[in-house]
Design an enzyme around this catalytic site. Structure first.
Site, PDB file in Angstrom:
ATOM      1  CE  LYS A  21      -0.015   3.415   4.752  1.00 32.15           C
ATOM      2  NZ  LYS A  21      -0.294   3.201   6.195  1.00 32.15           N
TER       3      LYS A  21
ATOM      4  N   GLY B  24       2.365   2.068  10.866  1.00 33.89           N
ATOM      5  CA  GLY B  24       3.163   3.344  10.583  1.00 33.89           C
ATOM      6  C   GLY B  24       3.974   3.831  11.994  1.00 33.89           C
TER       7      GLY B  24
ATOM      8  CG  HIS C  67      -6.129   1.925   4.860  1.00 29.60           C
ATOM      9  ND1 HIS C  67      -5.584   2.797   5.928  1.00 29.60           N
ATOM     10  CD2 HIS C  67      -4.920   1.169   4.877  1.00 29.60           C
ATOM     11  CE1 HIS C  67      -4.477   2.479   6.322  1.00 29.60           C
ATOM     12  NE2 HIS C  67      -4.036   1.409   5.888  1.00 29.60           N
TER      13      HIS C  67
ATOM     14  CG  ASN D 183      -1.734   1.099   1.298  1.00 32.27           C
ATOM     15  OD1 ASN D 183      -1.947   2.085   0.661  1.00 32.27           O
ATOM     16  ND2 ASN D 183      -2.385   1.550   2.678  1.00 32.27           N
TER      17      ASN D 183
ATOM     18  CD  GLU E 174      -3.403  -2.604   7.362  1.00 30.28           C
ATOM     19  OE1 GLU E 174      -2.587  -2.806   6.561  1.00 30.28           O
ATOM     20  OE2 GLU E 174      -4.115  -1.508   6.951  1.00 30.28           O
TER      21      GLU E 174
ATOM     22  CD  GLU F 107      -3.254   5.597   6.901  1.00 23.72           C
ATOM     23  OE1 GLU F 107      -3.194   5.632   5.324  1.00 23.72           O
ATOM     24  OE2 GLU F 107      -2.322   5.016   7.410  1.00 23.72           O
TER      25      GLU F 107
ATOM     26  CB  SER G 263       5.004  -1.722  12.131  1.00 23.35           C
ATOM     27  OG  SER G 263       4.610  -0.493  12.182  1.00 23.35           O
TER      28      SER G 263
HETATM   29  P1  PGA Z   1       2.571   0.143   7.630  1.00 27.72           P
HETATM   30  O1  PGA Z   1       1.355   0.469   7.121  1.00 27.72           O
HETATM   31  O2  PGA Z   1       3.178  -0.961   7.047  1.00 27.72           O
HETATM   32  O3  PGA Z   1       3.506   1.312   7.351  1.00 27.72           O
HETATM   33  O4  PGA Z   1       2.494   0.252   9.078  1.00 27.72           O
HETATM   34  C1  PGA Z   1       0.463  -0.449   6.756  1.00 27.72           C
HETATM   35  C2  PGA Z   1      -0.863  -0.173   6.117  1.00 27.72           C
HETATM   36  O5  PGA Z   1      -1.299   0.973   6.398  1.00 27.72           O
HETATM   37  O6  PGA Z   1      -1.608  -0.822   5.328  1.00 27.72           O
END
Ligand code: PGA
Length: 252
Positions: free
Chosen positions: A11, A175, A97, A9, A169, A99, A214
């Site tokens: 983003k 992140g 997601h 992803n 997730e 976000e 992460s």
């Molecule tokens: P990250 O993000 O691996 O940077 O923690 C995962 C995601 O949001 O899909």
């Protein structure tokens, strides 16, 4: 046997030149890989055609980070339909997601409607589920992820989920560099699978449930070794071709 999937992803990252470099590195790197899991990258919409172009005839598929809940074209400013994504070369699209849920107010119902539209349009939705830190600390993890999953099952029916992928997730692990332990992740994955199995054993057994939050080359193998973790949804580490491909190898 479920085939693992690792999806990157991206983003809201990249530029034309950065994306071209990353795609070249992925295409070169994946050419040396034999076997391996299903793989995909999910660039910002604008870079989807370049990705689809560059990754043609490689083992890496392309997807989008969201999909409109409406099938037909029309007055839906800012949205992109499943048909358009398919035409642009997408195989997958994220829905729900965290976000999107947290920053853009997407409700369980909207996420479910987007998921249903993806399935109708021949796009494989990767449906993201996960609890926030305060929800985890309040002991609400199971209730939250089941509520999010129930909305999708209500919208598409249990058999409709056959064409979907789930991604657990935990929001507190995204992140942050703070990964769920393999045991913490496995517990939620098993809960989700049991929820589905109770409604349809074949769907439950066959559902690919990815872990995201992460995931890095040095923790991927122990996460993917868990019985109910079927690959990963990778954010930060997917912006580096070597790291992403190392994670893919860990899932192979
Ligand atoms: P990250 O993000 O691996 O940077 O923690 C995962 C995601 O949001 O899909």
């Amino acid at each position: 046997m479920r085939k693992a999937l690792v999806a990157g992803n991206w983003k809201m990252h990249g530029s034309r030149s950065v994306v071209a470099e990353l795609l070249d590195a992925l295409a070169d790197g994946v050419a040396d890989m034999s076997g391996g899991p299903d793989m995909a990258v999910l660039p910002p919409f604008l870079f989807v055609p370049a990705a689809a172009d560059r990754l043609t005839d490689t083992a890496i598929a392309v997807g989008a980070q969201n999909v409109c809940d409406q099938d037909d074209e029309g007055a839906f400013t800012g949205e992109v339909s499943a048909r358009m994504l398919k035409e642009a070369g997408c195989r997958y699209a994220l829905t729900g997601h965290s976000e999107r849920r947290a920053l853009y107010g997407e409700s369980d119902e909207l996420v479910a409607a987007r998921t249903a539209a993806a399935l109708r349009g021949g796009i494989i939705p990767i449906v993201c589920l996960g609890e926030s830190l305060s929800e985890r600390e309040a002991g609400e993890t199971d209730a939250v992820v089941q509520r999010q999953l129930r909305a999708v099952v209500d919208a598409v029916g249990i058999s409709g989920l056959a064409g979907a992928v789930l991604a657990y997730e935990p929001v507190w692990a995204i992140g942050t560099g703070r990964t769920a332990s393999p045991q913490q992740a496995q517990a939620v994955h098993a809960l989700l699978r049991t929820y589905l199995r109770k409604r349809d054993a074949v769907i439950g057994d066959g559902m690919r449930i990815l872990y995201g939050g992460s995931v890095k080359p040095d923790n991927a193998a122990e996460l993917f070794a868990m019985p109910d973790i079927d690959g990963g949804l990778i954010g930060g580490a997917s912006l580096n071709a070597d790291a992403f491909l190392a994670i893919c190898r860990a899932a192979g």
